[in-house]
Write an enzyme that holds these catalytic residues in place. Structure first.
Site, PDB file in Angstrom:
ATOM      1  N   LYS A   1      -9.445  -1.684  -3.302  1.00 10.81           N
ATOM      2  CA  LYS A   1      -9.318  -2.359  -2.494  1.00 10.81           C
ATOM      3  C   LYS A   1     -10.602  -2.197  -1.208  1.00 10.81           C
ATOM      4  O   LYS A   1     -10.712  -0.703  -1.382  1.00 10.81           O
ATOM      5  CB  LYS A   1      -8.113  -1.815  -1.766  1.00 10.81           C
ATOM      6  CG  LYS A   1      -7.155  -2.203  -2.918  1.00 10.81           C
ATOM      7  CD  LYS A   1      -5.534  -1.831  -1.679  1.00 10.81           C
ATOM      8  CE  LYS A   1      -5.374  -0.369  -1.402  1.00 10.81           C
ATOM      9  NZ  LYS A   1      -4.085  -0.132  -0.973  1.00 10.81           N
TER      10      LYS A   1
ATOM     11  N   ASP B   1       0.077   5.121   0.551  1.00 12.62           N
ATOM     12  CA  ASP B   1      -0.350   6.690   2.121  1.00 12.62           C
ATOM     13  C   ASP B   1      -0.511   5.465   3.403  1.00 12.62           C
ATOM     14  O   ASP B   1      -1.418   5.097   3.466  1.00 12.62           O
ATOM     15  CB  ASP B   1      -1.636   7.001   1.504  1.00 12.62           C
ATOM     16  CG  ASP B   1      -1.163   7.594   0.197  1.00 12.62           C
ATOM     17  OD1 ASP B   1       0.034   7.579  -0.336  1.00 12.62           O
ATOM     18  OD2 ASP B   1      -1.823   7.620  -0.862  1.00 12.62           O
TER      19      ASP B   1
ATOM     20  N   THR C   1      -2.418   0.941  -5.050  1.00 12.61           N
ATOM     21  CA  THR C   1      -2.954   2.539  -3.775  1.00 12.61           C
ATOM     22  C   THR C   1      -4.229   2.669  -4.779  1.00 12.61           C
ATOM     23  O   THR C   1      -4.296   3.010  -5.617  1.00 12.61           O
ATOM     24  CB  THR C   1      -1.904   2.860  -4.258  1.00 12.61           C
ATOM     25  OG1 THR C   1      -2.504   4.490  -2.912  1.00 12.61           O
ATOM     26  CG2 THR C   1      -1.361   3.555  -5.132  1.00 12.61           C
TER      27      THR C   1
ATOM     28  N   ASP D   1       1.027  -1.201  -0.186  1.00 14.71           N
ATOM     29  CA  ASP D   1       0.182   0.071  -0.409  1.00 14.71           C
ATOM     30  C   ASP D   1       1.146   0.882   0.340  1.00 14.71           C
ATOM     31  O   ASP D   1       2.038   1.225   0.819  1.00 14.71           O
ATOM     32  CB  ASP D   1      -1.405   0.163   0.578  1.00 14.71           C
ATOM     33  CG  ASP D   1      -1.756   1.397   1.334  1.00 14.71           C
ATOM     34  OD1 ASP D   1      -2.424   2.012   0.543  1.00 14.71           O
ATOM     35  OD2 ASP D   1      -1.388   1.497   2.468  1.00 14.71           O
TER      36      ASP D   1
END
Ligand code: ZN
Length: 424
Positions: A113, A10, A49, A8
């Site tokens: 996601k 952030d 992401t 991932d």
């Protein structure tokens, strides 16, 4: 097929999970380049992401792509390679205050996601073995995505630290930060299996006069080949094969393992070491493995067999050894153990006790430290080492699922029953 670590962005590789709309806002976590360099040795590294900043109208898809390219470039300058980056620009909710140009991103999509379209695309682009890959992220959304895709999930305590409360998914591992997660992934990648295939198989004569016991064929291939396939399925592709009796027959068949998609090493082994001596003799091959799995070379297993739950249990608990145990249907001649409610092994009872049925299967994950406790010369890894350490060291049992098949092939009767089971 390659293994990958999906990352991932952030909150996982950056300190903050706020939405970034320009590169200058990004602050990398400590040791990011070093962590990625470690992964580069064994894995593809791929960013996955969600970037709803696009759907919010704060920046364009091109801006996100430029930002990801810049991250990749900066890391590349430090010798750290990110192989690919995928992002989802969408958001499923409609909002009136979204600028006109962003409205088209306000859609339900399969990439956001915990959807897995990005992972599937990466798997297609790079030829990734997703089942033996890892996903590292800071939210329950990441954990759920990992579960949906079938990879091992690691939740890091940076960014959202799993407190987003969106999904109930429980991660396979929790780590303080990316550095710790990478170290864990690395331990998993370096995990080795030690297969004990040196025995003479005397009880199976005359079948074993010219064929070592682990090379006896069941369902069309040697017992050892079934084991090697199960190890590979479980993500263990570094194997130390301890051979002694008729060793050339085993080496000729398996070679360096490349034909089976694994790497096999053979320690030089003098005769008569026993299973404990053979493990000790492999020490040189195990020095870079924090953990290793010991397997008896005469254990026939079926295609359901998966060592990942055992390995995960061991690494999560970080104990001395974790034994694969099960309820035996022949406790009279099994190594019967007693275990407390936490799974800790409290006693070795031995054989001939029909009342208790919890038996050792002959598969154990150990930490490197075990090697120090094996005496010189001939000894048995179970009776002379592991069982003697019960009460002194933390040994745990992990229950093998009932529906999996595993049977030691050490007598003509057992060989016959195993062959019947597999329809030979
Ligand atoms: Zn999307």
């Amino acid at each position: 097929m390659k293994r990958a670590v999906f990352l991932d962005r952030d909150g996982t590789i950056t300190n903050d999970d706020n939405y970034f709309s320009s590169y200058d806002q990004i602050r990398f976590v400590d040791g990011l380049a070093e962590s990625i360099r470690i992964l580069n040795g064994n894995f593809l590294v791929i960013l996955i992401t969600n970037q709803p900043v696009v759907a919010r109208g704060l920046c364009s898809e091109d801006d996100v792509k430029a930002m990801n390219d810049r991250i990749i470039e900066e890391l590349d300058k430090q010798g750290a390679r990110i192989d690919g980056a995928y992002f989802c620009p969408h958001h499923p909710e409609q909002h009136d205050d979204v600028p006109e140009h962003a409205k088209k991103y306000r859609v339900e999509c399969s990439c956001r996601k915990p959807g897995i379209a990005m992972i599937e695309q990466a798997a297609k682009d790079f030829g990734v073995d997703v089942g033996n890959s890892f996903f590292i992220g800071d939210s329950t959304r990441d954990v759920q995505a990992a579960k949906n895709a079938g990879c091992t999930s690691i939740l890091v305590m940076t960014g959202l630290a799993g407190k987003d409360g969106k999904y109930d998914a429980v991660p396979d591992y929790k780590c303080a930060d990316l550095r710790e997660a990478v170290s864990l992934v690395n331990d998993c990648a370096n995990l080795k299996a030690v297969i004990l295939a040196g025995g003479k198989g005397e009880r199976l004569r005359p079948l074993t006069i010219e064929t070592p016991k682990p090379m006896l064929k069941i369902a069309g291939k040697p017992i050892l080949e079934h084991q090697i396939e199960a190890l590979k399925r479980s993500g263990v592709n570094k194997i130390v094969l301890c051979t002694s009796y008729l060793s050339v027959k085993i080496k000729d068949y398996f070679g360096d393992g490349s034909r089976f998609g694994v790497k096999i090493e053979y320690p030089e082994e003098p005769e008569g070491l026993g299973s404990g001596g053979a493990v000790k003799n492999s020490g040189e091959f195990l020095k870079d493995a924090s953990y290793f799995i010991i397997i008896n070379g005469d254990s026939m297993i079926d295609e359901k067999f998966d060592l990942r739950p055992l390995i995960r249990c061991h690494i999560r608990k970080n104990v001395f050894a974790t034994l694969f145990v099960r309820e035996s249907d022949h406790p009279m001649d099994s190594d019967v153990l007693r275990m407390d409610e936490n799974g800790k092994i409290t006693e070795f009872i031995g054989r001939g006790q029909v009342a208790e049925k919890l038996a050792n299967t002959g598969m154990t994950v150990c930490s490197q430290e075990l090697l120090q406790y094996i005496p010189d010369g001939n000894c048995n890894i179970e009776k002379d080492v592991l069982f003697k350490l019960i009460g002194k060291k933390d040994l745990y049992g992990f229950m093998m699922p009932k529906e999996w098949f595993k049977k030691g092939v050490d007598t003509p009767e057992r060989l016959e029953s195993v062959r019947m089971y597999f329809g030979d």
